[in-house]
Write a protein that holds these residues in place. Structure first.
Motif, PDB file in Angstrom:
ATOM      1  N   ARG A  18       0.845  -1.189   0.000  1.00 56.06           N
ATOM      2  CA  ARG A  18       0.000   0.000   0.000  1.00 56.06           C
ATOM      3  C   ARG A  18       0.880   1.237   0.000  1.00 56.06           C
ATOM      4  N   ILE A  19       0.507   2.214  -0.802  1.00 57.17           N
ATOM      5  CA  ILE A  19       1.261   3.452  -0.879  1.00 57.17           C
ATOM      6  C   ILE A  19       1.012   4.263   0.381  1.00 57.17           C
ATOM      7  N   ARG A  20       2.086   4.638   1.034  1.00 56.37           N
ATOM      8  CA  ARG A  20       1.986   5.408   2.271  1.00 56.37           C
ATOM      9  C   ARG A  20       2.133   6.886   1.939  1.00 56.37           C
ATOM     10  N   ILE A  21       1.143   7.655   2.295  1.00 54.96           N
ATOM     11  CA  ILE A  21       1.176   9.100   2.050  1.00 54.96           C
ATOM     12  C   ILE A  21       1.925   9.754   3.204  1.00 54.96           C
ATOM     13  N   ARG A  22       2.897  10.559   2.860  1.00 57.52           N
ATOM     14  CA  ARG A  22       3.657  11.298   3.871  1.00 57.52           C
ATOM     15  C   ARG A  22       2.943  12.635   4.083  1.00 57.52           C
ATOM     16  N   TRP A  23       2.052  12.635   5.071  1.00 57.16           N
ATOM     17  CA  TRP A  23       1.180  13.781   5.291  1.00 57.16           C
ATOM     18  C   TRP A  23       1.955  15.041   5.662  1.00 57.16           C
ATOM     19  N   GLY A  24       3.065  14.902   6.347  1.00 55.42           N
ATOM     20  CA  GLY A  24       3.868  16.064   6.709  1.00 55.42           C
ATOM     21  C   GLY A  24       4.365  16.806   5.477  1.00 55.42           C
ATOM     22  N   TRP A  25       4.888  16.052   4.504  1.00 52.41           N
ATOM     23  CA  TRP A  25       5.349  16.660   3.254  1.00 52.41           C
ATOM     24  C   TRP A  25       4.177  17.267   2.487  1.00 52.41           C
ATOM     25  N   PHE A  26       3.069  16.548   2.471  1.00 47.74           N
ATOM     26  CA  PHE A  26       1.895  17.006   1.741  1.00 47.74           C
ATOM     27  C   PHE A  26       1.403  18.345   2.290  1.00 47.74           C
ATOM     28  N   VAL A  27       1.209  18.411   3.593  1.00 40.47           N
ATOM     29  CA  VAL A  27       0.723  19.639   4.227  1.00 40.47           C
ATOM     30  C   VAL A  27       1.765  20.746   4.095  1.00 40.47           C
ATOM     31  N   GLY A  28       3.036  20.396   4.249  1.00 41.29           N
ATOM     32  CA  GLY A  28       4.100  21.381   4.099  1.00 41.29           C
ATOM     33  C   GLY A  28       4.120  21.994   2.706  1.00 41.29           C
ATOM     34  N   CYS A  29       3.972  21.166   1.687  1.00 40.97           N
ATOM     35  CA  CYS A  29       3.925  21.678   0.307  1.00 40.97           C
ATOM     36  C   CYS A  29       2.722  22.575   0.090  1.00 40.97           C
ATOM     37  N   LEU A  30       1.564  22.190   0.629  1.00 40.92           N
ATOM     38  CA  LEU A  30       0.369  23.035   0.504  1.00 40.92           C
ATOM     39  C   LEU A  30       0.590  24.395   1.157  1.00 40.92           C
ATOM     40  N   LEU A  31       1.124  24.378   2.365  1.00 38.72           N
ATOM     41  CA  LEU A  31       1.338  25.634   3.079  1.00 38.72           C
ATOM     42  C   LEU A  31       2.369  26.513   2.376  1.00 38.72           C
ATOM     43  N   LEU A  32       3.444  25.918   1.912  1.00 40.95           N
ATOM     44  CA  LEU A  32       4.452  26.698   1.192  1.00 40.95           C
ATOM     45  C   LEU A  32       3.886  27.267  -0.110  1.00 40.95           C
ATOM     46  N   GLY A  33       3.079  26.495  -0.808  1.00 39.84           N
ATOM     47  CA  GLY A  33       2.465  26.972  -2.042  1.00 39.84           C
ATOM     48  C   GLY A  33       1.533  28.134  -1.787  1.00 39.84           C
ATOM     49  N   LEU A  34       0.683  27.982  -0.771  1.00 41.53           N
ATOM     50  CA  LEU A  34      -0.231  29.079  -0.428  1.00 41.53           C
ATOM     51  C   LEU A  34       0.532  30.319   0.026  1.00 41.53           C
ATOM     52  N   ALA A  35       1.609  30.120   0.785  1.00 39.87           N
ATOM     53  CA  ALA A  35       2.414  31.259   1.227  1.00 39.87           C
ATOM     54  C   ALA A  35       3.050  31.966   0.037  1.00 39.87           C
ATOM     55  N   ALA A  36       3.548  31.205  -0.937  1.00 42.60           N
ATOM     56  CA  ALA A  36       4.160  31.810  -2.131  1.00 42.60           C
ATOM     57  C   ALA A  36       3.121  32.598  -2.919  1.00 42.60           C
ATOM     58  N   ILE A  37       1.907  32.076  -3.034  1.00 48.65           N
ATOM     59  CA  ILE A  37       0.840  32.790  -3.756  1.00 48.65           C
ATOM     60  C   ILE A  37       0.502  34.091  -3.034  1.00 48.65           C
ATOM     61  N   LEU A  38       0.380  34.032  -1.711  1.00 50.76           N
ATOM     62  CA  LEU A  38       0.041  35.241  -0.936  1.00 50.76           C
ATOM     63  C   LEU A  38       1.167  36.269  -0.997  1.00 50.76           C
ATOM     64  N   ILE A  39       2.402  35.832  -0.921  1.00 51.10           N
ATOM     65  CA  ILE A  39       3.526  36.768  -1.021  1.00 51.10           C
ATOM     66  C   ILE A  39       3.533  37.418  -2.403  1.00 51.10           C
ATOM     67  N   GLY A  40       3.267  36.621  -3.432  1.00 52.98           N
ATOM     68  CA  GLY A  40       3.193  37.170  -4.784  1.00 52.98           C
ATOM     69  C   GLY A  40       2.091  38.194  -4.915  1.00 52.98           C
ATOM     70  N   ALA A  41       0.946  37.945  -4.278  1.00 50.68           N
ATOM     71  CA  ALA A  41      -0.176  38.896  -4.334  1.00 50.68           C
ATOM     72  C   ALA A  41       0.179  40.193  -3.608  1.00 50.68           C
ATOM     73  N   LEU A  42       0.931  40.102  -2.533  1.00 51.30           N
ATOM     74  CA  LEU A  42       1.337  41.295  -1.790  1.00 51.30           C
ATOM     75  C   LEU A  42       2.385  42.108  -2.550  1.00 51.30           C
ATOM     76  N   VAL A  43       3.244  41.424  -3.263  1.00 44.31           N
ATOM     77  CA  VAL A  43       4.329  42.093  -3.991  1.00 44.31           C
ATOM     78  C   VAL A  43       3.843  42.679  -5.313  1.00 44.31           C
ATOM     79  N   ALA A  44       2.839  42.074  -5.922  1.00 43.43           N
ATOM     80  CA  ALA A  44       2.354  42.536  -7.229  1.00 43.43           C
ATOM     81  C   ALA A  44       1.777  43.942  -7.091  1.00 43.43           C
TER      82      ALA A  44
END
Length: 136
Positions: free
Chosen positions: A9-35
């Motif tokens: 069974r494929i084991r999902i590494r939830w820490g990496w998953f959540v970390g990637c989501l949070l980093l992605g959302l943070a990058a989008i928000l920083i981009g919106a603030l800088v634009a």
């Protein structure tokens, strides 16, 4: 004998998953603030296009990858089983021919039977090598 192992069974590494989501959302928000304020609509449209492209690629790579790999594994497994059965049949045929040859063996014709056995095994080996080199 031809048991297929149960897939792990494929084991999902939830820490990496959540970390990637949070980093992605943070990058989008920083981009919106800088634009700049005049380019906000263009920024949002660019982000949406990138999110759509990412989801499309995830759909292709992640969802179809397993099907493609499973199909390839099945084709290779079937080809291997057919080749193994073919070789087993050829070995049984060789065994039968050798047994038939040696049934009529006497003390006087042992050398003749050994020569015939060598000839039969050489023919068998040549046939197997020729089939393998032709890709059959």
């Amino acid at each position: 004998m031809n048991e297929t192992p149960t897939p792990t069974r494929i084991r999902i590494r939830w820490g990496w998953f959540v970390g990637c989501l949070l980093l992605g959302l943070a990058a989008i928000l920083i981009g919106a603030l800088v634009a700049p304020a005049a380019g906000q609509a263009g920024y949002v449209a660019g982000v949406m296009a990138n999110v759509g492209t990412t989801l499309l690629l995830v759909g292709i790579v992640v969802l179809l990858e397993r099907r493609i790999i499973d199909s390839a594994v099945r084709v290779v497994r079937n080809a291997n089983a057919e080749a193994s059965e073919s070789i087993r049949a050829q070995i049984r045929d060789l065994e039968d021919r050798l047994a038939t040859e040696w049934q009529s063996a006497t003390a006087d014709n042992i050398a003749e039977k050994q020569a015939a056995t060598k000839r039969l095994t050489d023919e068998f080996t040549k046939h197997i090598v020729d089939d393998a080199s032709r890709g059959q």
